[in-house]
Design a protein around this motif. Structure first.
Motif, short mmCIF file in Angstrom:
data_model
loop_
_atom_site.label_atom_id
_atom_site.label_comp_id
_atom_site.label_asym_id
_atom_site.label_seq_id
_atom_site.Cartn_x
_atom_site.Cartn_y
_atom_site.Cartn_z
N PHE A 191 -3.13 -9.49 10.41
CA PHE A 191 -2.93 -8.84 9.12
C PHE A 191 -4.24 -8.26 8.59
O PHE A 191 -4.25 -7.20 7.95
N LEU A 192 -5.35 -8.96 8.87
CA LEU A 192 -6.67 -8.50 8.41
C LEU A 192 -7.33 -7.54 9.40
O LEU A 192 -8.46 -7.12 9.19
N GLY A 193 -6.62 -7.22 10.50
CA GLY A 193 -7.18 -6.29 11.48
C GLY A 193 -8.20 -6.91 12.40
O GLY A 193 -9.00 -6.20 13.01
N GLY A 231 1.10 -9.85 12.83
CA GLY A 231 0.29 -9.68 11.63
C GLY A 231 -0.03 -8.21 11.37
O GLY A 231 0.00 -7.75 10.23
N GLY A 232 -0.33 -7.47 12.45
CA GLY A 232 -0.60 -6.05 12.29
C GLY A 232 0.62 -5.28 11.81
O GLY A 232 0.50 -4.36 10.98
N ILE A 271 3.01 -6.48 9.92
CA ILE A 271 3.19 -6.80 8.50
C ILE A 271 2.23 -5.99 7.65
O ILE A 271 2.60 -5.45 6.60
N SER A 272 0.99 -5.86 8.12
CA SER A 272 0.00 -5.08 7.38
C SER A 272 0.37 -3.60 7.33
O SER A 272 0.28 -2.96 6.26
N GLU A 273 0.81 -3.04 8.46
CA GLU A 273 1.18 -1.63 8.49
C GLU A 273 2.40 -1.35 7.64
O GLU A 273 2.55 -0.25 7.08
N ARG A 313 3.10 -2.44 4.81
CA ARG A 313 2.83 -2.35 3.37
C ARG A 313 2.89 -0.92 2.87
O ARG A 313 3.17 -0.67 1.70
N GLN A 314 2.62 0.04 3.76
CA GLN A 314 2.60 1.45 3.35
C GLN A 314 3.96 1.92 2.88
O GLN A 314 4.06 2.81 2.03
N THR A 346 7.77 -10.61 9.58
CA THR A 346 7.47 -11.80 8.78
C THR A 346 8.49 -12.90 9.04
O THR A 346 8.13 -14.08 9.20
N THR A 367 8.39 -4.61 7.04
CA THR A 367 7.50 -5.76 6.85
C THR A 367 8.25 -7.08 6.97
O THR A 367 7.73 -8.06 7.53
#
Length: 292
Positions: free
Chosen positions: A230-232, A243-244, A246-248, A250-251, A264, A260
């Motif tokens: 998630f933090l890259g 995690g990546g 989930i982070s992507e 968010r857009q 998750t 997302t």
């Protein structure tokens, strides 16, 4: 011989029934085994399954919902969510298993050394464990991975090292107790080497505890990898990680939350299954110890 020594008391009978019931597998254990086994099997067979290339973009289906062509929809770049979840499982499960194996092997060895030794050897092992436990795990992982570069190997090694102190603590306490048992004292009196004593006498008596703790730490390893992704700071894109993803996602969270929520849910499901299996193993080994 007194009669009450031959007839089991009500308390003993009740205790035996509770022990037997705890040792019996339940529906939750079976469900967790099936779900986790299915995810592991899908990750292993990902290259031969009828899945799209997880890095292929479909500009005609950006952030698409559920459908026949894309069962779990697509992300903001048009990449198939199902394919990315399955291939992302290969990363998360590999890191979780690898880190747990490193922590279990190294931590168990150091824990047995600390439990059987006295003086400087025990002090060094336990102080090193205390130092590692004193550092915030995520901060230390971010610092090391930032220095060496994000990759599956670096994440596995760092998380594995972070798991070592926990295994040391879990193993050292029962080994201290076993070190005073008659069979260990007899082996030492006969001149058995420390290595043989640990492998033949100590390890078989603590292997259940190690396996139980390892199953729980596997779930934690998957969760830590998800947080780093998630933090890259896990496997760099465009390779998929939970995690990546989930982070992507968010857009487009407001318009297409499924992008997302799907990875998750899978991540939470794996961690939950690992915890359920860990609790079941704890009950099984506790019941076996109670019957001895």
């Amino acid at each position: 011989m007194p009669v009450d020594t031959l007839v089991p008391t009500a308390e003993a009978t009740h205790r035996d029934k509770v022990t037997t019931r705890r040792a019996r597998p339940g529906a939750a254990t079976a469900a967790a085994s099936v779900v986790l086994g299915t995810i592991v099997l899908a990750a292993l067979l990902a290259p031969v399954l009828p899945l799209e290339n997880p890095e292929h973009t479909d500009v005609s289906a950006l952030s698409a919902g559920f459908g026949a062509e894309h069962p779990l929809g697509t992300d903001a770049l048009g990449r198939d969510t199902l394919a990315r979840i399955v291939y992302g499982a290969r990363v998360s499960l590999t890191v979780g298993l690898g880190a747990t194996a490193i922590g279990a092997v190294v931590g168990t060895l150091l824990g047995m050394i600390a439990g059987l030794s006295t003086g400087w050897a025990q002090a060094i092992v336990m102080r090193l464990a205390d130092v590692l436990l004193a550092f915030p795990a995520l901060v230390l992982a971010l610092a090391v991975i930032g220095a060496v570069g994000p990759s599956a190997t670096s994440v596995t090694l760092v998380v594995g090292v972070l798991f070592v102190p926990g295994f040391v603590r879990v193993v050292q306490a029962p080994v201290l107790s076993l070190a005073q048992r008659e069979f260990v004292l007899a082996c030492r009196a006969m001149g058995m080497s420390a290595t043989r004593l640990m492998l033949r006498e100590i390890l078989p008596n603590i292997i259940g505890l190690v396996v139980t703790y390892a199953v729980t730490m596997f779930g934690l390893g998957v969760m830590i990898e998800g947080g780093l992704g998630f933090l890259g700071m896990s496997v760099p894109p465009p390779a998929p990680t939970w995690g990546g993803m989930i982070s992507e996602g968010r857009q487009v969270l407001a318009e297409h939350p499924v992008v997302t929520l799907t990875p998750t849910a899978v991540l939470v499901l794996v961690v939950l299954c690992a915890n359920v299996l860990g609790d079941r193993l704890t009950a099984v080994f506790d019941s076996r110890g109670a019957m001895l």
